[in-house]
Design an enzyme around this catalytic site. Structure first.
Site, PDB file in Angstrom:
ATOM      1  N   CYS A   1      -9.301  -5.529  -0.998  1.00  0.00           N
ATOM      2  CA  CYS A   1      -9.960  -4.454  -0.234  1.00  0.00           C
ATOM      3  C   CYS A   1      -9.172  -3.156  -0.388  1.00  0.00           C
ATOM      4  CB  CYS A   1     -10.058  -4.861   1.237  1.00  0.00           C
ATOM      5  SG  CYS A   1     -11.000  -3.696   2.250  1.00  0.00           S
ATOM      6  N   CYS A   2      -7.841  -3.219  -0.203  1.00  0.00           N
ATOM      7  CA  CYS A   2      -7.000  -2.021  -0.378  1.00  0.00           C
ATOM      8  C   CYS A   2      -7.065  -1.521  -1.815  1.00  0.00           C
ATOM      9  CB  CYS A   2      -5.545  -2.330  -0.021  1.00  0.00           C
ATOM     10  SG  CYS A   2      -5.183  -2.281   1.747  1.00  0.00           S
TER      11      CYS A   2
ATOM     12  N   CYS B   1      -0.270  -0.931   1.440  1.00  0.00           N
ATOM     13  CA  CYS B   1      -1.642  -1.064   0.943  1.00  0.00           C
ATOM     14  C   CYS B   1      -1.712  -1.195  -0.563  1.00  0.00           C
ATOM     15  CB  CYS B   1      -2.477   0.133   1.391  1.00  0.00           C
ATOM     16  SG  CYS B   1      -1.865   1.701   0.752  1.00  0.00           S
TER      17      CYS B   1
HETATM   18  S1  SF4 Z   1      -6.292  -1.203   5.270  1.00  0.00           S
HETATM   19 FE1  SF4 Z   1      -6.843  -2.036   3.289  1.00  0.00          FE
HETATM   20  S2  SF4 Z   1      -7.671  -4.085   3.805  1.00  0.00           S
HETATM   21 FE2  SF4 Z   1      -7.720  -2.909   5.675  1.00  0.00          FE
HETATM   22  S3  SF4 Z   1      -9.816  -2.012   5.709  1.00  0.00           S
HETATM   23 FE3  SF4 Z   1      -8.384  -0.474   4.811  1.00  0.00          FE
HETATM   24  S4  SF4 Z   1      -8.586  -0.770   2.644  1.00  0.00           S
HETATM   25 FE4  SF4 Z   1      -9.401  -2.642   3.604  1.00  0.00          FE
END
Ligand code: SF4
Length: 248
Positions: free
Chosen positions: A134-135, A241
């Site tokens: 996701c990051c 991240c």
């Molecule tokens: S911190 Fe990273 S894992 Fe969490 S929502 Fe934001 S992008 Fe996604």
């Protein structure tokens, strides 16, 4: 062109090969690393990387200090914000308030690629089962794309934030690009003093117990005795991240 600090004349320049940052970061650190805060920023923005440096800001709990410093030097420095789609509404409001107050002329909201999200995160729940991916999609990839036109970027990281940041240098070279960390040696008290001295507005969530503020699903209040970043990805081994993966 940047100036080579290892040259006595200070006037030699070097070609921009893929490893130029690695070659010269140590020399720059020797020449400018004793500086900090506004002194280091002024040198990097006006002398070493004029027109080729950006500020990356989370518009989080301590961001106003660095934004204020950069704005005093040059309001045209591009400000890059990772607009992940997962921020607190309060952060987006704070971003707009600070950008207006400091008068930045080039605020860039970096958004994830829509096709990437359609494929890997169609329902927006990827952060629950694969926060690293996701990051990567929401932060690392958009930042890499945005930094393609720059030789250097400025971050607000500090050693007192602990964990991976405890040995942070003021100037580093990562992936062929220079990272400037003008607040690396600052203490929490210095940050507090800067907020007071310059009458800077706080992030709306700061007084509610959020000492470090990132995406809403991955940010919690800091518990008593916890360090400032302990509310980020709480309960997971994850502490960064990915955009600072090579941090010292
Ligand atoms: S911190 Fe990273 S894992 Fe969490 S929502 Fe934001 S992008 Fe996604």
């Amino acid at each position: 062109m940047y100036r080579d600090p290892s040259s006595e004349s200070g006037g030699e320049s070097a070609s921009h090969g893929p490893s130029y940052a690695d070659s010269y970061a140590a020399a720059w650190d020797r020449a400018f690393g004793r500086l900090e805060g506004e002194g280091l920023l002024e040198a990097m923005i006006t002398r070493v990387f004029p027109g080729r440096i950006a500020l990356v800001s989370s518009f989080g709990a301590e961001a106003a200090v660095l934004l204020d410093m950069v704005a005093r030097i040059d309001r045209t420095v591009p400000v890059l914000f990772l607009d992940t789609g997962k921020h607190f509404d309060a952060t987006l409001t704070y971003r707009d308030i600070l950008a207006r107050r400091f008068g930045f002329t080039d605020l860039r909201n970096l958004r994830p690629d829509a096709d990437d999200l359609r494929e890997a995160d169609p329902d927006g729940s990827l952060h629950r089962h694969d926060p690293d991916l996701c990051c990567h999609l929401r932060k690392v990839v958009p930042l890499e794309r945005a930094l393609a036109g720059f030789d250097a970027w400025i971050t607000g990281r500090k050693r007192f934030q602990g964990a991976d940041r405890s040995r942070l240098a003021p100037i580093e070279a990562v992936d062929g690009r220079v990272k400037v960390n003008p607040l690396a040696g600052w203490t929490a008290q210095q940050v507090e003093d800067a907020f007071r001295r310059r009458n800077l507005p706080r992030h709306p969530l700061f007084d509610d117990g959020y000492a470090s503020i990132g995406c809403a699903p991955c940010t919690r209040r800091v518990l008593a005795g916890g360090d400032a970043r302990s509310g980020r990805w709480a309960g997971l081994a994850k502490t960064e991240c990915g955009i600072h993966r090579a941090a010292g």
